[in-house]
Enzyme design. Sequence first.
Site, PDB file in Angstrom:
ATOM      1  N   ALA A  42       0.835  -1.200   0.000  1.00  0.00           N
ATOM      2  CA  ALA A  42       0.000   0.000   0.000  1.00  0.00           C
ATOM      3  C   ALA A  42       0.873   1.253   0.000  1.00  0.00           C
ATOM      4  O   ALA A  42       2.057   1.217   0.320  1.00  0.00           O
ATOM      5  CB  ALA A  42      -0.916   0.001   1.217  1.00  0.00           C
ATOM      6  N   GLY A  86      -0.642  -5.680  -0.247  1.00  0.00           N
ATOM      7  CA  GLY A  86      -1.552  -5.487  -1.365  1.00  0.00           C
ATOM      8  C   GLY A  86      -0.949  -5.878  -2.696  1.00  0.00           C
ATOM      9  O   GLY A  86      -1.663  -6.290  -3.616  1.00  0.00           O
ATOM     10  N   GLU A 144      -1.588  -9.423  -2.949  1.00  0.00           N
ATOM     11  CA  GLU A 144      -3.022  -9.633  -3.161  1.00  0.00           C
ATOM     12  C   GLU A 144      -3.407  -9.386  -4.620  1.00  0.00           C
ATOM     13  O   GLU A 144      -4.284 -10.066  -5.169  1.00  0.00           O
ATOM     14  CB  GLU A 144      -3.821  -8.736  -2.216  1.00  0.00           C
ATOM     15  CG  GLU A 144      -3.741  -9.203  -0.759  1.00  0.00           C
ATOM     16  CD  GLU A 144      -4.603  -8.386   0.177  1.00  0.00           C
ATOM     17  OE1 GLU A 144      -5.620  -8.908   0.653  1.00  0.00           O
ATOM     18  OE2 GLU A 144      -4.240  -7.210   0.420  1.00  0.00           O
ATOM     19  N   GLU A 178       0.859  -7.606   6.885  1.00  0.00           N
ATOM     20  CA  GLU A 178      -0.071  -6.668   7.529  1.00  0.00           C
ATOM     21  C   GLU A 178      -0.136  -6.814   9.045  1.00  0.00           C
ATOM     22  O   GLU A 178      -0.429  -5.839   9.760  1.00  0.00           O
ATOM     23  CB  GLU A 178      -1.471  -6.844   6.934  1.00  0.00           C
ATOM     24  CG  GLU A 178      -1.636  -6.325   5.518  1.00  0.00           C
ATOM     25  CD  GLU A 178      -1.229  -7.326   4.453  1.00  0.00           C
ATOM     26  OE1 GLU A 178      -1.456  -7.051   3.273  1.00  0.00           O
ATOM     27  OE2 GLU A 178      -0.663  -8.392   4.807  1.00  0.00           O
TER      28      GLU A 178
END
Length: 707
Positions: free
Chosen positions: A68, A107, A110, A130
């Site tokens: 992120a 992310g 992901e 995370e």
Amino acid sequence: MELGESAAYVRREVQARVLIATITNPPVNALGADVRRELVAAIEAAEADETVEAVLLVGAGKNFIAGADIREFGKAPRQPSLPEVCERIEQCQKPVIAAIHGVALGGGLEIALAAHYRLAVAGARMGLPEVHLGLLPGAGGTQRAPRLIGVPAALDMMLSGRQIDTEEALAIGLIDRIATGGDAYTHGLAYAQELLSSRAPVRRTRNADRHLTDRDASRAAIAAARADTAKKTRGLFSPLKIVETVEATLEQSFEQGLLTERNLFAQCMASPQRAGLIHAFFAEREVLKAPETRDAKPRPFAHIGVVGGGTMGAGIAVAALDAGLLVTMIERDDASLASGRANIAKVYDGLIARGRMSEQDKENLLARWTGGTTYDALATVDIVIEAVFEDMAVKRAVFSELDRVCKPGAVLATNTSYLDVNELAASVSRPGDVIGLHFFSPANIMKLLEVVVPKQVSADVVATAFALASKLRKVPVRAGVCDGFIGNRILARYRTAADYMMEDGASPYQIDKAIREFGYPMGPFEVSDLAGGDIGWATRKRRAATRAPDERYVQIADRLCERGRFGQKTGRGFYLYPNGSRTGSVDPEVEAIVEAERQRAGISPRTFTNDEIIRRYMAAMINEGANVVHEQIALRPLDVDIIFLSGYGFPRHRGGPMKYADSVGLKTVVDDIREFAKEDPVFWKPSPLLAQLVESGADFSSLNQYA
């Protein structure tokens, strides 16, 4: 945006029926809102173009996507959200291939999980970290990872937050192949064309179920992870939420699991622990900036000298050897030098015994070590660090010799924990070359390095200290000169508060238990036993002549030391350590000594609740932290936080003592101090900075910036 339009963050081109979407958001291709928006636009452009039959996602520069965009933390969300981007990628009607190089974290991974096929270039690393920010993967990662790699592997990745290499990723099924040599773009395009030639179908991770067929085994893994996590994480919020979201893959549909993930992600976002962990994340990056490092360039260094081969000197030598540096150690005689080398070898032998190093690795490292019994052996070193006995006369004698033999421009560093670095610097002909490098024991393991900046030091010497910290993989924190610098000065204050509570009626065992329950790995009396009670005793004796006559002084620790109770190394301290045990047991003899000292001091013991213990302990810590910021011994409150997070075991999820103070409210802390001052106005005096912040309605976070 049409296919031919320029894009600032996701560059698009078509090669041989493949739309190549290259993320270009330097330095790490973070998933900011603009990147997310243009990723969606790239997928939509590919679907709208009949000549495009597949999509390749690749990162520009050194990484695929590092996660992120931290600049968005704490700000209002911007569309599209990352879950929406992942959903759009997965729902693409044409095969989407992620070609990973560098890192794919959080992310970024992901995004790759939402793609239909995954290739990684050898050397790439992947992870879902995370948990280190008090969060859980919130863009479908908790639902896609178990379906792709199985519940045990997914839980391991998410609960540890560790990065895995390409070999492990291939073995567990996270990626489909490893590419060696060349770049991700070339390998990814070749893989995409191979998939098209074989008419490979769109393969959505949400539909993968091979690893979920044995429900009993998956449920057993979840139960084991839940029990282990509850035991190891001591009240942390997000790890158990991660277990709960992974459990949803077994009990709910994919769509319902996503809703569960979003709900639990929101709970983590609202948790004070998330705020503390993210503060720690940012603060660790901010401490790398010091006034002297803005413009000054570090001096080159490749050869380190270490004076002293005891536990500390050996630890420093190991850290330097591990970093690829040459090390020359000196000791007073051949026997002491041999002992110093043995102390280094012992560290490596322990790694060999645990299968983490080979005998050849050890020999390769020790080949960069040389020793000597005269200071002349240090004539060519770039940086020399003394790690001798904590006595000013001894250290001045060492520095006199260093001043004589070291080459011009060599950095002369002291590892002192308390002593006046200005005095040491003034004792040599080149005070601009002198700096404090306060390592924490064991120096090859502990992350913290206090960089103690005396008044005459050259800026490039400070820059060199920070560069050395980076090379040694330490967290450097700039500190001014005072007795104990930042960490040990504050430690002395809250340890005194603990001593007062012990003499007033709380047992050392209750105090330690309360501090552990707060989140510390050990309480203050356990720490004393681990470090050695004689060390604190020597410091107290050194300070005795300057102790204020009206200052209360608790003698319990002195009584223990007079009986030879120095802690683990003598088998008894505040606790008993039978047969070399590392875990202490309660000792009735200590309780009797404590009671006798109460009677001698004329104190009628009273009871303390654990909450009272924490309030006093933290108030003393916060108040002295405010004083070191007020006096500019620490640049900012966040420097105090990182000192305690990296070197003193402060619970990371609370963000450090100054962040914790902000969370409970500075007025609450000041009110406590004023209440405690009614019984002891000498010890409990609100810091001027703390009082000023309360009066102005500000908090410590408002000071976390340079003037």
